[in-house]
Design a protein around this motif. Structure first.
Motif, PDB file in Angstrom:
ATOM      1  N   GLY A  11      -1.344   9.724   0.331  1.00 40.70           N
ATOM      2  CA  GLY A  11      -2.508   8.840   0.256  1.00 40.70           C
ATOM      3  C   GLY A  11      -3.753   9.546   0.795  1.00 40.70           C
ATOM      4  N   GLY A  70       0.838  -1.211   0.000  1.00 46.12           N
ATOM      5  CA  GLY A  70       0.000   0.000   0.000  1.00 46.12           C
ATOM      6  C   GLY A  70       0.869   1.256   0.000  1.00 46.12           C
ATOM      7  N   LEU A 126      -5.257   0.893  -1.437  1.00 47.28           N
ATOM      8  CA  LEU A 126      -5.032  -0.430  -2.011  1.00 47.28           C
ATOM      9  C   LEU A 126      -5.590  -1.470  -1.055  1.00 47.28           C
ATOM     10  CD1 LEU A 126      -1.753  -1.774  -3.518  1.00 47.28           C
ATOM     11  CD2 LEU A 126      -2.619  -2.885  -1.468  1.00 47.28           C
ATOM     12  N   ASP A 176      -5.815   8.785   2.951  1.00 46.64           N
ATOM     13  CA  ASP A 176      -5.989   8.752   4.410  1.00 46.64           C
ATOM     14  C   ASP A 176      -5.318   9.953   5.088  1.00 46.64           C
ATOM     15  OD1 ASP A 176      -3.541   7.577   3.498  1.00 46.64           O
ATOM     16  OD2 ASP A 176      -3.145   6.876   5.537  1.00 46.64           O
TER      17      ASP A 176
HETATM   18  P1  AMP Z   1       2.509   5.681   6.500  1.00 46.14           P
HETATM   19  O1  AMP Z   1       3.898   5.148   6.611  1.00 46.14           O
HETATM   20  O2  AMP Z   1       1.443   4.814   7.089  1.00 46.14           O
HETATM   21  O3  AMP Z   1       2.415   7.126   6.985  1.00 46.14           O
HETATM   22  O4  AMP Z   1       2.154   5.723   4.951  1.00 46.14           O
HETATM   23  C1  AMP Z   1       2.994   6.249   3.958  1.00 46.14           C
HETATM   24  C2  AMP Z   1       2.188   6.552   2.728  1.00 46.14           C
HETATM   25  O5  AMP Z   1       1.521   5.358   2.244  1.00 46.14           O
HETATM   26  C3  AMP Z   1       1.075   7.572   2.940  1.00 46.14           C
HETATM   27  O6  AMP Z   1       1.035   8.437   1.796  1.00 46.14           O
HETATM   28  C4  AMP Z   1      -0.182   6.732   3.030  1.00 46.14           C
HETATM   29  O7  AMP Z   1      -1.317   7.452   2.636  1.00 46.14           O
HETATM   30  C5  AMP Z   1       0.132   5.623   2.045  1.00 46.14           C
HETATM   31  N1  AMP Z   1      -0.639   4.374   2.295  1.00 46.14           N
HETATM   32  C6  AMP Z   1      -0.653   3.634   3.427  1.00 46.14           C
HETATM   33  N2  AMP Z   1      -1.438   2.548   3.290  1.00 46.14           N
HETATM   34  C7  AMP Z   1      -1.932   2.582   2.025  1.00 46.14           C
HETATM   35  C8  AMP Z   1      -2.807   1.725   1.255  1.00 46.14           C
HETATM   36  N3  AMP Z   1      -3.317   0.588   1.757  1.00 46.14           N
HETATM   37  N4  AMP Z   1      -3.092   2.088  -0.019  1.00 46.14           N
HETATM   38  C9  AMP Z   1      -2.573   3.205  -0.554  1.00 46.14           C
HETATM   39  N5  AMP Z   1      -1.755   4.048   0.096  1.00 46.14           N
HETATM   40  C10 AMP Z   1      -1.426   3.750   1.380  1.00 46.14           C
END
Ligand code: AMP
Ligand code: ZN
Length: 458
Positions: free
Chosen positions: A236, A44, A270, A238
């Motif tokens: 992303g 993701g 994803l 979120d």
């Molecule tokens: P994080 O390390 O959780 O802060 O995530 C890093 C990046 O990955 C951020 O831009 C999130 O939005 C993206 N991200 C995390 N999980 C997913 C997913 N399942 N699908 C798409 N993007 C994701």
């Protein structure tokens, strides 16, 4: 360079697709939120990395390589990092360094260019403190029990990006509402460090050691490397709320500007085989694990088949189809030389990175190339290279496919030679028998005027 190419991007802030006009075309600036480096990145996390790599490549094509600055940060201060380092009995620096190196190797295998700058949060504590001091001075932040909090009601247009109704935002932030908050929506800019946690001398007259909140990191790194206002901010979906909403609040109030970034872009999520990816469901995959079974270009291609704003369902079936398509394109265009990028491909890309349409265009070129159109073959090859594909020679690609399967390549080649000889002698019974023998081994033949190649049926 194609200065006449029109690029249109969907902006989450205004909820529309607009023509992209950079503030300064000699220095186009993009910031994308990067990983929190506590463990291997999952597939993701690869989505924003690949999507914004494609945009970076397109911007470099339009404005010139020297005129695009791409910043993707590394979050190396975080609760999950502290916990994981303690669990493993290693220092925080050791953990973040190792994880960051794994991340770099993973995204290089996915065909992503290195961003212009990859700043680390812990190298930007001074910039964070400067922003915090400014916010306290301007009345947008206050100190409470050694925390510094952003005073949300002090910003009348807070919430424009996510456009969430006020009561929803309050309900969302209530989960962790601390008694010292003036308003439940107020969020942390700086907090005291607990014993054993990393800590820095605090801003705003606080005497204990402290550490930054998550949102302030990105405001500080974007400011340092791109300035108060820049062109594109990505991540992303979120991250829209609260992370990006809060970045906007901090930066706009600290710099007294109406805009942090002119285009806010967000990729969809994803999921895996129709379900949310999670460790408890057993469908959680790191990029690193997937690279053991699939070439990086297959993972990259599979990611780009779906438009970046749509949710994507990651399936083995999709990966197999992606691999087959790339096999075919390597075979048709892998050894083509030239320097022409298809205008139809660029137009599709310029339409808010419509990579789904890009692939349709490439299929069309492939069919023309197969019919003997050398310009189409050249355009197919060069378009694929611009998108980060065809990084191997056609021979290496085919050999990888063959070694990936449990088939004796020498034996296959000698059977193919025997079949070629039988066909030359017009002994079609024998040549069919050999083809069937190969099929029983899982080998599929492809005859063309250049000779016979083979692949493993999947
Ligand atoms: P994080 O390390 O959780 O802060 O995530 C890093 C990046 O990955 C951020 O831009 C999130 O939005 C993206 N991200 C995390 N999980 C997913 C997913 N399942 N699908 C798409 N993007 C994701
Ligand atoms: Zn961020």
């Amino acid at each position: 360079m194609t200065p006449s190419l029109q690029l249109r991007l969907y902006d989450t802030l205004t909820r529309d697709k607009r023509v992209f006009v950079p503030i300064d075309k000699a220095r186009v600036r993009m910031y994308v939120c990067g990983p929190t480096v506590y463990d291997f990145a999952h597939i993701g996390n690869a989505r924003p990395v690949i999507v914004f790599d494609v945009l970076y490549r397109l911007l470099r094509h339009i404005y010139g390589e020297a005129h695009v600055t791409y910043v993707r940060n590394i979050t190396d201060v975080d609760d999950k990092i502290n916990a994981r380092a303690a669990e493993r009995g290693i220092s925080i620096r050791e953990l973040t360094e190792g994880t960051y190196n794994n991340f770099k190797a993973d995204v290089a295998a996915l065909g992503c260019l290195t961003p212009t700058v990859e700043p680390r949060a812990t190298d930007h504590i001074e910039e964070m403190k400067t922003i915090i001091e400014r916010l306290v001075k301007s009345g947008n932040a206050y100190v409470a029990e050694d925390n510094v909090l952003f005073d949300v009601p002090s910003m009348p247009d807070y919430g424009e990006l996510s456009k969430r109704p006020l009561d929803e935002m309050i309900a969302g932030s209530r989960v962790e509402v601390a008694p010292y908050k003036k308003d439940p929506q107020d969020f942390v800019l700086w907090k005291p460090s607990k014993p054993g946690e990393p800590g820095w001398p605090s801003p705003a007259g606080i005497e204990t050691l402290g550490r930054p909140g998550w949102h302030i990191e990105c405001s500080a790194m974007a400011w340092k490397h791109l300035g108060e206002t820049f062109d594109i901010h990505g991540g992303g979906i979120d991250l829209v709320f609260p992370h990006h909403e809060n970045e906007i609040a901090q930066s706009r109030c600290a710099f007294h500007s109406g805009v942090m970034a002119n285009y806010w872009m967000h990729n969809g999520f994803l999921q895996v085989e129709g379900e949310k990816m999670s460790k408890s469901l057993g469908n959680f995959f790191t990029i690193n694990e997937l690279l053991a079974d699939w070439p990086g270009e297959v993972l990259r291609f599979n990611m780009l088949r779906t438009h970046y704003r749509q949710p994507i369902d990651w399936t083995v079936k999709g990966l197999e189809e992606s691999w087959k398509t790339l096999d075919d394109w390597y075979w048709v265009a892998g050894s083509a030389v030239g320097d022409r990028i298809s205008n139809a491909m660029l137009a599709a890309l310029g339409d808010d990175l419509n990579t789904h349409q890009v692939i349709t265009v490439l299929h069309g070129l492939r069919n023309k190339a197969q019919g003997g159109d050398e310009i189409a073959r050249n355009e197919l090859a060069w378009s694929l290279r611009m998108l980060g594909f065809l990084r191997e020679s056609a021979a290496d690609w085919a050999a990888r496919r063959q070694t990936n399967a449990d088939v004796d390549a020498t034996k296959v080649q000698s059977l193919i030679d025997a079949r070629t000889a039988a066909r030359a002698a017009k002994d079609f019974k024998e040549s069919d028998r050999i083809r069937d023998e190969l099929a029983a081994m899982g080998v599929v033949l492809k005859d063309s005027k250049e000779g016979t190649t083979w692949e493993i049926a999947r």
